[in-house]
Design a protein around this motif. Sequence first.
Motif, PDB file in Angstrom:
ATOM      1  N   GLU A 276      47.734  40.606  32.750  1.00  0.00           N
ATOM      2  CA  GLU A 276      49.125  40.543  33.194  1.00  0.00           C
ATOM      3  C   GLU A 276      49.440  41.553  34.290  1.00  0.00           C
ATOM      4  OE1 GLU A 276      51.745  40.894  29.903  1.00  0.00           O
ATOM      5  OE2 GLU A 276      51.191  38.948  29.011  1.00  0.00           O
ATOM      6  N   ASP A 277      48.750  42.697  34.263  1.00  0.00           N
ATOM      7  CA  ASP A 277      49.026  43.740  35.256  1.00  0.00           C
ATOM      8  C   ASP A 277      48.116  43.657  36.473  1.00  0.00           C
ATOM      9  OD1 ASP A 277      46.649  44.431  34.056  1.00  0.00           O
ATOM     10  OD2 ASP A 277      47.107  46.561  33.891  1.00  0.00           O
ATOM     11  N   THR A 278      47.416  42.523  36.657  1.00  0.00           N
ATOM     12  CA  THR A 278      46.462  42.404  37.750  1.00  0.00           C
ATOM     13  C   THR A 278      47.146  42.490  39.112  1.00  0.00           C
ATOM     14  OG1 THR A 278      44.984  41.037  36.414  1.00  0.00           O
ATOM     15  CG2 THR A 278      44.725  40.904  38.804  1.00  0.00           C
ATOM     16  N   VAL A 279      46.527  43.284  40.019  1.00  0.00           N
ATOM     17  CA  VAL A 279      47.037  43.397  41.375  1.00  0.00           C
ATOM     18  C   VAL A 279      45.976  42.919  42.352  1.00  0.00           C
ATOM     19  CG1 VAL A 279      48.523  45.343  40.787  1.00  0.00           C
ATOM     20  CG2 VAL A 279      46.222  45.773  41.661  1.00  0.00           C
ATOM     21  N   ASP A 280      46.409  42.485  43.511  1.00  0.00           N
ATOM     22  CA  ASP A 280      45.508  42.083  44.576  1.00  0.00           C
ATOM     23  C   ASP A 280      44.674  43.300  44.995  1.00  0.00           C
ATOM     24  OD1 ASP A 280      44.549  41.609  47.363  1.00  0.00           O
ATOM     25  OD2 ASP A 280      45.699  39.737  47.153  1.00  0.00           O
ATOM     26  N   ALA A 281      43.373  43.096  45.171  1.00  0.00           N
ATOM     27  CA  ALA A 281      42.480  44.205  45.532  1.00  0.00           C
ATOM     28  C   ALA A 281      42.900  44.889  46.820  1.00  0.00           C
ATOM     29  CB  ALA A 281      41.046  43.697  45.655  1.00  0.00           C
ATOM     30  N   ARG A 282      43.593  44.166  47.682  1.00  0.00           N
ATOM     31  CA  ARG A 282      44.032  44.747  48.957  1.00  0.00           C
ATOM     32  C   ARG A 282      45.241  45.666  48.792  1.00  0.00           C
ATOM     33  NH1 ARG A 282      44.339  38.903  51.696  1.00  0.00           N
ATOM     34  NH2 ARG A 282      45.241  38.588  49.611  1.00  0.00           N
ATOM     35  N   GLN A 283      45.882  45.610  47.618  1.00  0.00           N
ATOM     36  CA  GLN A 283      47.088  46.398  47.394  1.00  0.00           C
ATOM     37  C   GLN A 283      46.869  47.589  46.455  1.00  0.00           C
ATOM     38  OE1 GLN A 283      49.576  45.423  49.269  1.00  0.00           O
ATOM     39  NE2 GLN A 283      48.385  43.647  49.917  1.00  0.00           N
ATOM     40  N   ALA A 284      45.698  47.704  45.885  1.00  0.00           N
ATOM     41  CA  ALA A 284      45.445  48.760  44.897  1.00  0.00           C
ATOM     42  C   ALA A 284      45.362  50.134  45.560  1.00  0.00           C
ATOM     43  CB  ALA A 284      44.151  48.465  44.142  1.00  0.00           C
ATOM     44  N   ASP A 285      45.667  51.154  44.792  1.00  0.00           N
ATOM     45  CA  ASP A 285      45.571  52.536  45.264  1.00  0.00           C
ATOM     46  C   ASP A 285      44.208  53.094  44.842  1.00  0.00           C
ATOM     47  OD1 ASP A 285      45.814  55.162  45.950  1.00  0.00           O
ATOM     48  OD2 ASP A 285      47.426  55.638  44.549  1.00  0.00           O
ATOM     49  N   TYR A 286      43.335  53.293  45.815  1.00  0.00           N
ATOM     50  CA  TYR A 286      41.972  53.746  45.534  1.00  0.00           C
ATOM     51  C   TYR A 286      41.803  55.243  45.782  1.00  0.00           C
ATOM     52  CZ  TYR A 286      40.929  48.726  45.860  1.00  0.00           C
ATOM     53  OH  TYR A 286      40.901  47.364  45.686  1.00  0.00           O
ATOM     54  N   THR A 287      42.892  55.990  45.845  1.00  0.00           N
ATOM     55  CA  THR A 287      42.807  57.405  46.196  1.00  0.00           C
ATOM     56  C   THR A 287      41.771  58.127  45.335  1.00  0.00           C
ATOM     57  OG1 THR A 287      45.134  57.389  46.823  1.00  0.00           O
ATOM     58  CG2 THR A 287      44.102  59.542  46.453  1.00  0.00           C
ATOM     59  N   ARG A 288      41.842  57.889  44.032  1.00  0.00           N
ATOM     60  CA  ARG A 288      40.867  58.463  43.113  1.00  0.00           C
ATOM     61  C   ARG A 288      40.808  57.548  41.906  1.00  0.00           C
ATOM     62  NH1 ARG A 288      40.399  62.982  39.610  1.00  0.00           N
ATOM     63  NH2 ARG A 288      38.277  63.774  39.888  1.00  0.00           N
TER      64      ARG A 288
END
Length: 338
Positions: A276-288
């Motif tokens: 349900e909480d899935t986000v598009d890989a292009r929108q994720a925060d990959y900071t850490r």
Amino acid sequence: IHICSSKMHLLLDLWPSRSGESKDLPAYAGLIIIPDIRQKSRSFWEYSVENSLFFALPGRKGLKLPEESFRIRCQIIPSVHENAGKGTSMEHITSRHNPLMGHIRRLAGSAAYRWEPGEFLCDSPKLLQEALLWQAEITAVVTISPLPRLPEHIRQVQVPEDVMASISPVKTPQGVLFTCRLPQLPLPQTLTGRQYVLLDGVQDPGNVGTILRTLDAFDADGLLLTGGCADPYGWKAVRSSMGAVFRRPIYSGTPEELAALLHRSGLPLYGAALREDTVDARQADYTRCVLAIGSEGRGLSREVLDLCDQTIRIPMSDRCESLNAAIAAAVLLWESWR
């Protein structure tokens, strides 16, 4: 020349120039620091003219580096193709039943056996040069040709082609096999890096090695394994890693142990899965973060999925259900790196 942009180090392979002006220059590999270089490109050409070192970026004029602008960072080692036959004495073994030959066969075929002597098997001159460059603890080298000059503590053995064929795990041996000590890496108290990859039940050794190679290429800090993954120190995984096995730490643990480690380290776990909480890989925060990849057959296990702080979806055609584990990892690592 390969650049590690996060630390501004350059790995240097130095060879005689084709122009013939430096024919006496031996082939070397080493690590140098050039503080004033800031390009992220990994495609450099290097050549030597009149003992001056030049670097050329594709499509640009050559950049001459004055001698004082760089220094040797680590031990200079000869190329594995140079100085053949020089150095410490070499054993000659002609029997397929020699104990060392049996030991190598067992290293190639049994993950359980690898942990008894604490060694793993590698093949190819390329991997040998990577192991020397990154100072892996090599215990023995077996070859069909005279060996290059190696450190004196390494056992050096020459065998005929039929013996090499009997111990090599591949149908077409490249003429070099060697053994290394297994790294002893218990789970640390915390992980201090920016990004890691967690594999859950990825049983294909080629995928494990390829993912290790890919995370190394995109400057991730290490690999975490759980759920019965393939042994990363099996010869197939080692070969697929293209030397990354000597550069990046690999940790194994239960899902609960890894979850506790990530919690202590302040690292969120992102699972490549639908929820349900899935986000598009292009929108994720990959900071850490830690990227969790499951097997092709079942994806992430329920146990690991329940530990994920967030799930990520790679957009793709509706007619496709999933990607190969190594490809999925590569997509997410590239997206986070760029």
